[in-house]
Enzyme design. Structure first.
Site, mmCIF file in Angstrom:
data_model
loop_
_atom_site.group_PDB
_atom_site.id
_atom_site.type_symbol
_atom_site.label_atom_id
_atom_site.label_comp_id
_atom_site.label_asym_id
_atom_site.label_seq_id
_atom_site.Cartn_x
_atom_site.Cartn_y
_atom_site.Cartn_z
ATOM 1 N N SER A 1 0.728 -1.421 0.206
ATOM 2 C CA SER A 1 -0.068 0.030 -0.108
ATOM 3 C C SER A 1 0.810 1.164 -0.010
ATOM 4 O O SER A 1 0.099 2.386 -0.289
ATOM 5 C CB SER A 1 -0.844 0.074 1.212
ATOM 6 O OG SER A 1 -2.034 -0.841 1.011
ATOM 7 N N LYS B 1 0.353 3.526 -2.940
ATOM 8 C CA LYS B 1 -0.818 4.252 -3.213
ATOM 9 C C LYS B 1 -0.440 5.798 -3.191
ATOM 10 O O LYS B 1 -1.179 6.529 -3.547
ATOM 11 C CB LYS B 1 -1.875 4.179 -1.952
ATOM 12 C CG LYS B 1 -2.446 2.556 -2.082
ATOM 13 C CD LYS B 1 -3.336 2.204 -0.982
ATOM 14 C CE LYS B 1 -3.687 0.577 -1.036
ATOM 15 N NZ LYS B 1 -4.364 0.457 0.409
ATOM 16 N N TYR C 1 -4.430 -3.057 -10.102
ATOM 17 C CA TYR C 1 -4.229 -3.027 -8.401
ATOM 18 C C TYR C 1 -3.382 -3.938 -7.805
ATOM 19 O O TYR C 1 -2.397 -3.634 -7.214
ATOM 20 C CB TYR C 1 -5.692 -2.954 -7.831
ATOM 21 C CG TYR C 1 -5.556 -2.626 -6.167
ATOM 22 C CD1 TYR C 1 -5.292 -1.390 -5.630
ATOM 23 C CD2 TYR C 1 -5.914 -3.594 -5.462
ATOM 24 C CE1 TYR C 1 -5.073 -1.343 -4.263
ATOM 25 C CE2 TYR C 1 -5.832 -3.599 -4.021
ATOM 26 C CZ TYR C 1 -5.350 -2.299 -3.429
ATOM 27 O OH TYR C 1 -5.082 -2.227 -2.025
ATOM 28 N N TYR D 1 -4.290 3.795 8.308
ATOM 29 C CA TYR D 1 -5.415 3.344 8.436
ATOM 30 C C TYR D 1 -5.883 3.692 9.675
ATOM 31 O O TYR D 1 -6.018 4.881 10.114
ATOM 32 C CB TYR D 1 -5.654 1.790 8.075
ATOM 33 C CG TYR D 1 -4.912 1.304 6.884
ATOM 34 C CD1 TYR D 1 -5.232 1.905 5.636
ATOM 35 C CD2 TYR D 1 -3.542 0.629 6.801
ATOM 36 C CE1 TYR D 1 -4.470 1.463 4.495
ATOM 37 C CE2 TYR D 1 -3.018 0.212 5.832
ATOM 38 C CZ TYR D 1 -3.422 0.571 4.537
ATOM 39 O OH TYR D 1 -2.775 0.263 3.406
ATOM 40 N N VAL E 1 1.228 -3.604 4.134
ATOM 41 C CA VAL E 1 1.739 -4.888 4.888
ATOM 42 C C VAL E 1 2.768 -5.591 4.493
ATOM 43 O O VAL E 1 2.958 -6.674 4.924
ATOM 44 C CB VAL E 1 0.141 -5.528 4.659
ATOM 45 C CG1 VAL E 1 -1.011 -4.995 5.300
ATOM 46 C CG2 VAL E 1 0.043 -6.044 3.072
#
Length: 309
Positions: A64, A67, A191, A243, A261
């Site tokens: 991530s 992103k 993705y 998050y 992660v």
């Protein structure tokens, strides 16, 4: 004056003796195989130097953290139209939660939760076939890192695809509200490949340097994004980059950051440095346990917190 290399060496040495390292991600089988005993840190400075300690040259799945780069890419292509598809607010929920999507009619809270990142990929795909979109993303990251050796780990991409039911649910749900234009399997293919990009700490810190330098690559002089846009990306990283652990990260570290992660974190000290840290063991909310602790130490000892020393 504090010696940065000494600080990095000290942090790496302290981390090597740490017994409690967290748990590697289990829901992606390829990530579950990674040795949790590894730790790397790199700091890219505006003068072009990249200082490192530990396993900073070892590649890992950035997951991530990617992103940040797809958001910058989408903003460059579409400008503020991006915000009609995705919000800018913290979610307070897990990265793969579906709860808020129903309440908020398929518009994800921010571009860093999985639903938001999938929506951003859908925007990037406009006018592209999936392979072209993947190519655009990897080329953008290679350009930022000034390193054409950066690749995608196809084993990780396949592992994510085989265990991507939750992400497929998010994408189908958004499409049911008209917030995904392309075929779901095409969007997810892009993705999953984006998340499977492999970088090391040196490359990742270098790639993030434009966010520490008002949107400009201080080494090449190229303006990657506008100064205002860099500031806003950093703001979203600070609020949403970890998050439901974003508040805790801001409290402890005090820097904009984005976790993955795979155990990587990209953190930005505006005007000072771009920092990458990697330790595969995760805490209970999916952020690198020792990586967070290392950044807390670094920000404190270098007095880099955006909230003051």
């Amino acid at each position: 004056m504090t010696d940065l290399q000494e600080v990095l060496d000290s942090i790496a040495a302290e981390t090597a003796d740490e017994a409690e390292r967290g748990m590697v991600a289990q829901y992606i089988p390829e990530l579950a195989k990674v040795d949790a005993g590894q730790f790397g840190i790199a700091v890219a400075l505006p003068d072009g130097r990249v200082l490192t300690a530990g396993d900073a040259a070892t590649g890992f799945s950035i997951q991530s953290v990617s992103k940040v780069f797809t958001l910058a890419l989408a903003l460059g292509k579409l400008g503020d139209a991006v915000w009609s598809s995705v919000g800018r607010e913290p979610s307070g929920n897990a990265f793969n939660s579906i709860v808020q999507l129903e309440q908020e009619k398929g518009r994800p809270r921010n571009p860093f939760i999985n639903a938001g990142a999938i929506a951003v990929v859908d925007l990037i795909m406009a006018g592209h076939q999936p392979k072209e979109a993947i190519g655009e993303i990897i080329q953008f990251i290679r350009h930022l890192a000034d390193d054409d050796s950066i690749l995608i780990d196809e084993h990780v991409a396949r592992s994510e695809t085989a265990h991507g039911d939750r992400n497929a649910s998010l994408a189908h749900f958004m499409r049911s509200f008209g917030n995904i234009d392309h075929q779901v399997d095409h969007v997810l293919g892009v993705y999953f490949h984006q998340c499977a990009i492999v970088m090391n700490c040196q490359q990742l810190a270098r790639a993030g340097l434009f966010l520490a330098s008002q949107g400009r690559d201080p080494v090449t002089g190229a303006q990657v994004v506008s100064e205002q846009r860099a500031r806003r990306i950093n703001a979203i990283m600070l609020m949403c980059g970890h998050y439901d652990g974003s508040g805790e990260f801001a409290f402890r570290v005090g820097l904009p950051g984005k976790s993955g992660v795979g155990g990587g974190i990209l953190a930005i000290a505006p005007g000072k440095a771009s920092i990458s840290v990697w330790s595969p063991g995760l805490d209970r909310v999916g952020n690198s346990k020792l990586g967070t602790a290392a950044l807390e130490q670094l920000a404190r000892r270098m007095e880099w917190s955006v909230f003051g020393a």
